[in-house]
Design a protein around this motif. Structure first.
Motif, mmCIF file in Angstrom:
data_model
loop_
_atom_site.group_PDB
_atom_site.id
_atom_site.type_symbol
_atom_site.label_atom_id
_atom_site.label_comp_id
_atom_site.label_asym_id
_atom_site.label_seq_id
_atom_site.Cartn_x
_atom_site.Cartn_y
_atom_site.Cartn_z
ATOM 1 N N ARG A 89 0.857 -1.188 0.000
ATOM 2 C CA ARG A 89 0.000 0.000 0.000
ATOM 3 C C ARG A 89 0.893 1.239 0.000
ATOM 4 O O ARG A 89 1.786 1.386 0.829
ATOM 5 C CB ARG A 89 -0.918 -0.027 1.210
ATOM 6 C CG ARG A 89 -1.807 1.183 1.346
ATOM 7 C CD ARG A 89 -2.883 0.989 2.380
ATOM 8 N NE ARG A 89 -3.338 2.272 2.913
ATOM 9 C CZ ARG A 89 -4.413 2.451 3.667
ATOM 10 N NH1 ARG A 89 -5.150 1.400 3.994
ATOM 11 N NH2 ARG A 89 -4.754 3.635 4.123
ATOM 12 N N ASP A 91 0.764 4.275 0.926
ATOM 13 C CA ASP A 91 0.876 5.195 2.063
ATOM 14 C C ASP A 91 1.176 4.458 3.360
ATOM 15 O O ASP A 91 0.862 4.952 4.444
ATOM 16 C CB ASP A 91 -0.417 6.006 2.228
ATOM 17 C CG ASP A 91 -1.617 5.120 2.583
ATOM 18 O OD1 ASP A 91 -1.555 3.897 2.325
ATOM 19 O OD2 ASP A 91 -2.590 5.644 3.144
ATOM 20 N N ARG A 369 -7.035 6.609 3.411
ATOM 21 C CA ARG A 369 -5.881 7.079 2.649
ATOM 22 C C ARG A 369 -5.955 8.604 2.613
ATOM 23 O O ARG A 369 -6.999 9.180 2.295
ATOM 24 C CB ARG A 369 -5.900 6.518 1.226
ATOM 25 C CG ARG A 369 -5.809 5.003 1.184
ATOM 26 C CD ARG A 369 -5.962 4.491 -0.235
ATOM 27 N NE ARG A 369 -5.981 3.045 -0.297
ATOM 28 C CZ ARG A 369 -4.918 2.275 -0.509
ATOM 29 N NH1 ARG A 369 -3.749 2.846 -0.697
ATOM 30 N NH2 ARG A 369 -5.033 0.965 -0.561
ATOM 31 N N ARG A 370 -4.818 9.259 2.923
ATOM 32 C CA ARG A 370 -4.804 10.716 2.993
ATOM 33 C C ARG A 370 -3.575 11.242 2.282
ATOM 34 O O ARG A 370 -2.472 10.720 2.468
ATOM 35 C CB ARG A 370 -4.810 11.175 4.459
ATOM 36 C CG ARG A 370 -6.050 10.712 5.234
ATOM 37 C CD ARG A 370 -5.747 10.585 6.698
ATOM 38 N NE ARG A 370 -4.604 9.693 6.904
ATOM 39 C CZ ARG A 370 -3.975 9.572 8.069
ATOM 40 N NH1 ARG A 370 -4.353 10.284 9.100
ATOM 41 N NH2 ARG A 370 -2.951 8.741 8.197
ATOM 42 N N ASP A 371 -3.747 12.256 1.490
ATOM 43 C CA ASP A 371 -2.629 12.809 0.714
ATOM 44 C C ASP A 371 -1.511 13.271 1.643
ATOM 45 O O ASP A 371 -1.746 14.027 2.601
ATOM 46 C CB ASP A 371 -3.100 13.993 -0.129
ATOM 47 C CG ASP A 371 -3.982 13.556 -1.286
ATOM 48 O OD1 ASP A 371 -3.949 12.368 -1.621
ATOM 49 O OD2 ASP A 371 -4.702 14.412 -1.822
#
Length: 431
Positions: A89, A91, A369-371
């Motif tokens: 994944r 991130d 999921r976060r930028d």
């Protein structure tokens, strides 16, 4: 700095005295008078784990008898690799904490505690007995750290038939000054027997005792170091805090991460991954804190129904349970999900982990999921310690790390012990 008890009914102790005692006289856990704040500029961006630990722990040792020895203690204890590796994944990363002699994260704290206690014991004539209750990995780490040390006896209590065969073999393979006891009960029974012995003033006069569980500050403080080191490395590379997902049972490892964050380290969100023992997930979901008997699971080192370090959690948040619930989230992962997670990550991504780490991977799968943000999943033990779970599931054998393989070649023995305080204390009194 001085260290009061979480229960507030015992005199504050120096760090050396708190480490030597393990448990406070009122039955509480020693905590810093206050958590110091630390300037990130104080850390060497190119320093190794030992250098990070020396800087991080210096405020805790200020004014203590061990202050001048801190750099040497850290150099001795922090020789292990704690790499942060990418996961499939994008991130997410894996913080591997199992590269010590017993292939579990407990090696870090145990080696630090041994380095401290051996210095404190210099010149002492009476031997010290170190008690440790283990649900799998702690006992072996403590046994390895203290094996052969003069003037120290280690007594390991573990729940019979509730640890993996390789874990059990490790616990009984040291001999000499390290003794293993198979207790006919749960980890919580083992933990209660240790605490009862430590709180018995008469027994303490006859047999000087200390603890090597995560109730010991000598175990908990050094565990902050690998969180600080990983977070600082990420901060320098990306300019953002690092978020953690931590498998937990007795709350020592998670507590260390919380303390590091409270000191100002660049640590973001912290999520706790628990097995079917749901004491913590229920509390964080809004229920009253309700300790109970532990349930046996595939992630056996987390089979804890009454986590000792919950007292320290409440201390950190000044008894404000609502604030504590806002600061953390805990998720319960059952055995079926552990199996499915282990199989899925191995087949789809080639990521083979232990059952405890699998609980954290299962929580990762639910995490957003976060930028620009990243999750670090904490890998607490080498998968080869759990061959009876993993090998039938994966359909192949697992490579065993050399240090673990050497331990498995030694003969192993553990004496049986009932869940009986008097029987245990009589055993301690017997030369």
């Amino acid at each position: 700095m001085h260290y009061p008890s979480t229960r507030g009914r015992a005199p504050a102790a120096s760090l050396s005295d708190a480490i030597a005692a393990g448990l406070a006289p009122d039955g509480g856990l020693y905590v810093p008078g206050q958590l110091p704040s630390i300037d990130l500029a104080a850390f060497d961006p190119d320093g190794d784990l030992a250098a990070t630990a020396t800087t991080l722990l210096a405020p805790f040792f200020a004014g203590d008898a061990l202050v001048d020895a801190l750099p040497a203690i850290c150099t001795e204890a922090f020789t292990l690799d704690t790499p942060l590796r990418p996961l499939a994944r994008a991130d997410a990363l894996l913080l591997e904490l199992f590269h010590g002699p017993t292939a579990a994260f407990k090696d870090v704290g145990a080696r630090f505690l041994a380095a401290c206690l051996c210095r404190l014991r210099q010149g002492q004539s009476a031997p010290l007995t170190i008690l440790v209750a283990t649900s799998g990995d702690t006992g072996a780490a403590v046994g390895a750290a203290f094996h052969g040390q003069p003037g120290v006896r280690v007594v390991i209590l573990y729940p019979d038939d509730r640890v993996s065969p390789r874990q059990a073999h490790q616990l009984g393979c040291f001999g000499d000054n390290v003794h293993a006891l198979r207790v006919a009960g749960s980890f919580d029974d083992c933990q209660r027997m240790v605490k009862t012995a430590l709180n018995d003033a008469r027994l303490q006069r006859e047999v000087p005792l200390s603890s090597a569980n995560s109730i010991s500050l000598g175990r908990l403080l050094p565990q902050m170091s690998y969180y600080a080191h990983a977070a600082l490395g990420w901060w320098h590379a990306h300019g953002r805090p690092l978020d953690f997902i931590i498998p937990t049972g007795n709350l020592g490892n998670a507590q260390a991460c919380l303390w590091a964050r409270a000191m100002g380290l660049p640590i973001g969100e912290i999520r706790l991954a628990c097995n079917a023992n749901a004491t913590l997930p229920e509390f964080f979901a809004g229920a009253d804190y309700r300790p109970r008997d532990a349930t046996a699971t595939l992630a056996n080192a987390m089979d804890v129904g009454a986590p000792s370090n919950f007292e320290r959690l409440r201390w950190l948040f000044h008894g404000d349970d609502d604030a504590l619930r806002r600061a953390l989230r805990a998720t319960s992962i059952d055995d079926a999900t552990i199996r499915a997670t282990l199989l899925r990550h191995a087949r789809e991504h080639g990521e083979v982990v232990c059952p405890h780490t699998a609980t954290a991977l299962a929580v990762l799968e639910q995490a957003p999921r976060r930028d620009g943000r990243a999750w670090a999943v904490v890998a607490t033990a080498h998968p080869a310690k759990f061959e009876l779970v993993l090998e039938p599931l994966l359909g192949h054998s697992l490579a065993v790390p050399p240090a673990l393989a050497a331990m498995l070649q030694r003969p192993s023995h553990a004496a049986s012990m009932p869940v009986d305080d008097q029987a245990f204390q009589q055993w301690l009194r017997t030369p």
